[in-house]
Structure formats: C-alpha cells, structure tokens
Design an enzyme around this catalytic site. Sequence first.
Site, PDB file in Angstrom:
ATOM      1  CG  ASP A  42      33.201  40.765  30.064  1.00 38.66           C
ATOM      2  OD1 ASP A  42      33.524  41.610  29.188  1.00 38.66           O
ATOM      3  OD2 ASP A  42      32.175  40.888  30.760  1.00 38.66           O
ATOM      4  CG  ASP A  84      28.731  52.093  25.665  1.00 36.32           C
ATOM      5  OD1 ASP A  84      29.241  53.202  25.906  1.00 36.32           O
ATOM      6  OD2 ASP A  84      29.405  51.066  25.492  1.00 36.32           O
ATOM      7  CG  HIS A 104      32.233  44.271  27.526  1.00 38.11           C
ATOM      8  ND1 HIS A 104      32.522  44.076  28.851  1.00 38.11           N
ATOM      9  CD2 HIS A 104      32.582  45.571  27.279  1.00 38.11           C
ATOM     10  CE1 HIS A 104      33.014  45.185  29.381  1.00 38.11           C
ATOM     11  NE2 HIS A 104      33.065  46.114  28.437  1.00 38.11           N
ATOM     12  CD  GLU A 133      28.920  43.033  30.394  1.00 39.92           C
ATOM     13  OE1 GLU A 133      29.968  42.562  29.902  1.00 39.92           O
ATOM     14  OE2 GLU A 133      28.928  43.792  31.381  1.00 39.92           O
TER      15      GLU A 133
END
Length: 260
Positions: free
Chosen positions: A135, A66, A137, A142
Amino acid sequence: MEVVIATPQELAVLAADAVEALLRRKPDAVLGLATGSSPLRVYDELARRHAETGLSFAQARGFMLDEYVGLAADHPERYRNVIEKEIVSRVGWAPERVQGPDGLAEDLAQACAAYEESIAAAGGVDLQILGIGTDGHIGFNEPGSSLASRTRIKTLTRQTREDNARFFGGEVDQVPRHCLTQGLGTIMEARHLVLLATGKGKAEAVHQLVEGPVSAMWPATIMQMHPHATVLLDEAAASRLQLAGYYRQTYASKPQWQGL
C-alpha cells in the site's frame, strides 16, 4: 532519486556496498535498520563481509524503523528480536549500540519522544535501509500519514496485517493492531535513503513511489523530495514503471566512481 533495476542478489550487493563504503569512511556511522523480507539479503551480505573481510560495526550505531506494540519481549516476531537475529548478532555488533522504539512502554507517547531524542543525540541517521508495503507505506506510515510526521503510535491497516500474517503462522488475528514507527518527517532527515523492493506484489507501490504524485495516499512518495534517495528494484517490482528503459540507460552510463 536514483532507480536501479537488477537481480535481487545484485541489489543486495549494491546496498551492502553503500553500507560498507560508509563504514570504511566513517566507522561511527549511524545506520537505520528495516525489518521485513526486503533487507534480508543485504544483511546476509553484510554478515558475509564481516566474517570474510572483517567489516566492522563496532563503533557504529543502529536505529530501528519501527516496532510492534504489545508483543512479549521474547516473542520471535518482536522486531528487536528479528534485528538481533538477522544482523546484530551476525556482525559482532554490541546490542546496546542498536536501539528501537519501546513497544512495551507504559507511556508510549513518551517512548516515542525519547526515541526521537536518541536519534538526534546520535547525530541523525547516515544511511536508512527501507522496504515498501504493497500500500506504499515505509516504516509503518500507512496511507493517510502526515508527510511531516514524527515517531508515534499507528494503527495498522488490514492490508498490512494480512501481508505480515505470513510471519505469524498465516494468522492475521495474531498480528498486532498497533505499532510504533518513525514518522515520514523522521525518515526524511536521514542523509541517504536506500529502498529495496522485489516481487510483482510491490509493482504498483513502486510505480507510485517513483512516478506518481507526492501524496499521503502513497506515503513513500515523499522520497521524491529527498536529496539522496536510491531505489533498488528487481524486474518484477519495476514492471509498472513507464521510464524503466531510461532508468536502465542512466545507471549503465553512470561513472563507476560515483557509487550509489
């Protein structure tokens, strides 16, 4: 999915062993590179092996997971610069053999499509290093991300931006709001996934990843569907696992020749 529970340094050695075995067997292997804190010990171990035993990356290719959108080319937290600092420059890897999504492109959608094409043209990723967010990811996929998603622009959650603020002087407002990330479908095409997680803060995400239902609410759970996924955890990250004892027993009984 194989789960290994050990100390952070032992985990780094195991991940580096997998990378080294791949490069010895296939010098032109394609490696998937993650940023963040999780892989840093792995990169340190690979750099040590390059310096001390001549482990070569000369023929290998690298693809980043990313990149932030809009960070200046010379910004120290631009992921291209982080990867250059943490691994590329330390193992004699020619920079042009490592690619990342172009977060400064005028046409971001086209940049994402071109990135997908570059990965495919290289023959796909042989081994993908991953971390996991609090979370759930992986990459910057996400919660709510399509389980079949491809490289695209994503809006970062407030939680992710708060988690990453430590890299921006503790200022969450300095963390970009958007990124380009390989999609879950893209990540799942890698032939071997190696995810590292350490610390109590990752315990719930790890619990969902390993033992929860496959759900877009916890994107990393898609790894349960992968034929060759390895999850490397320290005791704190493994503290919510119901079957932790079984995972320890299984790994202790594993044939030594099998590797990860």
